[in-house]
Every structure is written in C-alpha cells, then in structure tokens.
Write a protein that holds these residues in place. Structure first.
Motif, PDB file in Angstrom:
ATOM      1  N   ASP A 141       0.832  -1.209   0.000  1.00 21.19           N
ATOM      2  CA  ASP A 141       0.000   0.000   0.000  1.00 21.19           C
ATOM      3  C   ASP A 141       0.865   1.257   0.000  1.00 21.19           C
ATOM      4  O   ASP A 141       0.589   2.215  -0.717  1.00 21.19           O
ATOM      5  N   GLU A 142       1.925   1.228   0.801  1.00 18.81           N
ATOM      6  CA  GLU A 142       2.806   2.403   0.884  1.00 18.81           C
ATOM      7  C   GLU A 142       3.560   2.613  -0.427  1.00 18.81           C
ATOM      8  O   GLU A 142       3.648   3.736  -0.934  1.00 18.81           O
ATOM      9  N   LYS A 143       4.078   1.508  -0.979  1.00 20.26           N
ATOM     10  CA  LYS A 143       4.800   1.596  -2.248  1.00 20.26           C
ATOM     11  C   LYS A 143       3.882   2.143  -3.341  1.00 20.26           C
ATOM     12  O   LYS A 143       4.252   3.036  -4.101  1.00 20.26           O
ATOM     13  N   THR A 144       2.669   1.587  -3.393  1.00 21.44           N
ATOM     14  CA  THR A 144       1.700   1.978  -4.418  1.00 21.44           C
ATOM     15  C   THR A 144       1.391   3.466  -4.336  1.00 21.44           C
ATOM     16  O   THR A 144       1.383   4.172  -5.344  1.00 21.44           O
ATOM     17  N   LEU A 145       1.170   3.929  -3.114  1.00 27.71           N
ATOM     18  CA  LEU A 145       0.831   5.336  -2.899  1.00 27.71           C
ATOM     19  C   LEU A 145       1.960   6.252  -3.388  1.00 27.71           C
ATOM     20  O   LEU A 145       1.721   7.228  -4.112  1.00 27.71           O
ATOM     21  N   LEU A 146       3.192   5.906  -3.022  1.00 26.75           N
ATOM     22  CA  LEU A 146       4.338   6.724  -3.417  1.00 26.75           C
ATOM     23  C   LEU A 146       4.553   6.677  -4.934  1.00 26.75           C
ATOM     24  O   LEU A 146       4.878   7.691  -5.557  1.00 26.75           O
ATOM     25  N   MET A 147       4.321   5.503  -5.528  1.00 25.39           N
ATOM     26  CA  MET A 147       4.483   5.392  -6.988  1.00 25.39           C
ATOM     27  C   MET A 147       3.435   6.227  -7.712  1.00 25.39           C
ATOM     28  O   MET A 147       3.724   6.878  -8.713  1.00 25.39           O
ATOM     29  N   MET A 148       2.195   6.193  -7.195  1.00 26.79           N
ATOM     30  CA  MET A 148       1.124   6.985  -7.831  1.00 26.79           C
ATOM     31  C   MET A 148       1.478   8.465  -7.792  1.00 26.79           C
ATOM     32  O   MET A 148       1.298   9.191  -8.759  1.00 26.79           O
ATOM     33  N   LYS A 149       2.002   8.903  -6.649  1.00 27.36           N
ATOM     34  CA  LYS A 149       2.284  10.325  -6.467  1.00 27.36           C
ATOM     35  C   LYS A 149       3.532  10.772  -7.243  1.00 27.36           C
ATOM     36  O   LYS A 149       3.509  11.787  -7.932  1.00 27.36           O
ATOM     37  N   TYR A 150       4.622   9.996  -7.124  1.00 27.83           N
ATOM     38  CA  TYR A 150       5.901  10.478  -7.660  1.00 27.83           C
ATOM     39  C   TYR A 150       6.301   9.885  -9.001  1.00 27.83           C
ATOM     40  O   TYR A 150       7.108  10.455  -9.707  1.00 27.83           O
ATOM     41  N   GLN A 151       5.735   8.710  -9.351  1.00 32.06           N
ATOM     42  CA  GLN A 151       6.087   8.131 -10.641  1.00 32.06           C
ATOM     43  C   GLN A 151       5.066   8.532 -11.706  1.00 32.06           C
ATOM     44  O   GLN A 151       5.429   8.861 -12.821  1.00 32.06           O
ATOM     45  N   ASP A 152       3.803   8.515 -11.307  1.00 31.76           N
ATOM     46  CA  ASP A 152       2.745   8.783 -12.284  1.00 31.76           C
ATOM     47  C   ASP A 152       2.210  10.199 -12.190  1.00 31.76           C
ATOM     48  O   ASP A 152       1.326  10.577 -12.965  1.00 31.76           O
ATOM     49  N   ASP A 153       2.719  10.944 -11.216  1.00 34.35           N
ATOM     50  CA  ASP A 153       2.343  12.345 -11.075  1.00 34.35           C
ATOM     51  C   ASP A 153       0.822  12.511 -10.935  1.00 34.35           C
ATOM     52  O   ASP A 153       0.233  13.427 -11.497  1.00 34.35           O
ATOM     53  N   MET A 154       0.204  11.593 -10.209  1.00 37.81           N
ATOM     54  CA  MET A 154      -1.247  11.687 -10.009  1.00 37.81           C
ATOM     55  C   MET A 154      -1.536  12.696  -8.903  1.00 37.81           C
ATOM     56  O   MET A 154      -0.763  12.817  -7.948  1.00 37.81           O
ATOM     57  N   SER A 155      -2.657  13.402  -9.038  1.00 40.93           N
ATOM     58  CA  SER A 155      -3.023  14.377  -8.014  1.00 40.93           C
ATOM     59  C   SER A 155      -3.609  13.652  -6.795  1.00 40.93           C
ATOM     60  O   SER A 155      -3.994  12.479  -6.886  1.00 40.93           O
ATOM     61  N   ILE A 156      -3.693  14.385  -5.684  1.00 41.54           N
ATOM     62  CA  ILE A 156      -4.261  13.797  -4.455  1.00 41.54           C
ATOM     63  C   ILE A 156      -5.701  13.339  -4.725  1.00 41.54           C
ATOM     64  O   ILE A 156      -6.117  12.272  -4.282  1.00 41.54           O
TER      65      ILE A 156
END
Lengths: 208, 60
Positions: A141-156
C-alpha cells in the motif's frame, strides 16, 4: 498499410479506446498495448518482484481493461485510469497473498501530525540505490501510494478516487509513507556506516 | 521533496514485457468476442424459434 500505421500512432489514447469500442478491431487495442504494456509490467514488477508473476498480472490487467473499456469515461485520462486498474489489481492480489501468511505485515510507525508534508526528505542528494533498498522494505500500500504520487504524477484527488478514500486520508497516508521511507533510507545508511566501521576495525586488527 | 519527483521514475525496473504476451492477449480477446457472437446468435435464434412456436398456438 504504412499510412494506417502512421495514422494510428497519431491518435490519442482516448481516441483509440473509442475506435476500439466502436469498430472492435484489434489494431486499436494493439496500439494501446504497445504504448502501455511495458509501463504496466514495470509497475507490477516493482510491486511483486517476480517476473513470472508480473507477467501474469500484466496479462490479467489487460484482460480486465478489455472488459471494462465500456465504462471508461472519455473526459478522464486513459493512463490514469489504466494505472488505477493496475494498482488496484496488484494491491488486491498481494492482499490475498498476505492473508495467506506468505508475506508478513510491516511495523507501524507514528508520524507527528504537524509534520510538514514537504520536509520529510530535505537532503540535497538522495542516493538512488539506497532509495531502492528503502522502497523494498515498504509494504504494498505504501509503495503503491508513493508510486502513484511520484512516478505517475497523479493528483491527491485522483489517488483518492483510485483508492476510494478521502483526500485528507490520502495526504495522511502519503505523509506516513514518506516518513517510513525516510526512516528506512537512513537505516540503510546507518547499516552501511556500521558495516564500514566494523570493516575498518577488522583491517586494523589484521594489520596489528 | 523535489528530489523524490526526479528520482522515482528511475526506480522503475528496466524491464520489458515478454513479446509473446501480446499474441496471447489478442487470441483471448478474439476468443471472447467470438464466444459472445455465438451466444448472441444462439439467443436470437432461440428466441425467434420460441416466438414462432408460440404465435401459431395462439392463432389456433
């Protein structure tokens, strides 16, 4: 034939989805697959670490995509939508594995609520290798969250939609995940420092 | 935190999806599509036949 191939490459993702739904021709799906298969595979591999499992997950995600294409809203970004399917699928599968007891749960950490979101990592130089090691110690869950934010540049907001939680919950989880990543990052540094000092002691002992 | 934004894309493993997966997926998509066509065709034929067998009975 060349003209067709060139024109397919100029289509946007959303246009390709629309064309595939209306014509049911595989070449539109193939174009989408060629654009995103490696990205989806790498995300799966980052989360599961096993190439064979990552391949199975990629296969299942694209099949799921085909079945869900009819529900795609054209005002949304296709890449975000596909990544949300990818992350949700991987998290679901890994939760099943965790429930079976194949992977052990990670230790919970407490983060001060007043901590500034942007000051969790304040170093100028972050070493990639150590960051990779630190990431490997986070849970899915933590990895996924960080990847969404910093790898895919997804908004909150986009992350909140994918995970089905509120935006404030996403912010809090992000804060905790980054704090944990930082903790793990410095632990690897400390470990390397200790290892180095022990090596030096050993060399000194051998010389004397 | 800017560092993380720059570093995270480099964390992705430099791997490529196996080439055979595309063929596997395409054949499965074709299979699903063909199966759905068969089911749709069978259902429409079945319903047409059922309708035809009911209408003459009512007329009698």
């Amino acid at each position: 034939m060349e003209v067709i191939v060139k024109s397919i490459q100029t289509y946007s993702d959303e246009e390709l989805v629309h064309l595939f739904i209306t014509t049911q021709r595989n070449r539109y799906f193939e174009a989408l697959y060629e654009r995103y298969a490696d990205k989806v595979y790498r995300k799966c591999l980052s989360l599961v670490k096993e190439p064979a499992k990552a391949e199975d997950f990629t296969h299942d995600i694209f099949l799921k995509l085909i079945l869900k294409l009819g529900t795609f809203k054209e005002n949304a970004r296709f890449s975000t939508w596909l990544y949300s399917i990818t992350y949700n699928y991987c998290m679901d599968q890994l939760r099943v594995v965790q429930k079976r007891g194949e992977v052990y749960g990670e230790e919970e950490i407490m983060t001060p609520a007043e901590a500034d979101l942007d000051s969790v990592f304040e170093e100028d130089e972050i070493e990639l290798r150590r960051l990779q090691q630190a990431m490997a110690q986070l849970n899915t869950d933590e990895k996924t969250l960080l990847m969404m934010k910093y790898q895919d540049d997804m908004s909150i907001r986009e992350i909140a939609e994918v995970l089905g939680v509120t935006e404030s919950a996403v912010k809090m989880r992000l804060l905790r995940s980054r704090a944990k990543l930082r903790k793990r990052y410095f632990e690897t540094m400390l470990f390397l420092g200790l290892l180095l000092s022990k090596l030096l002691e050993l060399i000194k002992y051998l010389i004397n | 935190m800017n560092n993380l934004n720059e570093l995270f894309p480099d964390l992705e493993p430099d791997a490529h999806v196996p080439a055979h997966l595309q063929k596997v997926l395409l054949s499965e998509i074709d299979f699903i599509r063909d199966s759905m066509q068969v089911v749709a065709l069978f259902t429409s034929v079945f319903l047409d036949t059922a309708l035809l067998s009911v209408v003459p009975l009512e007329e009698k």
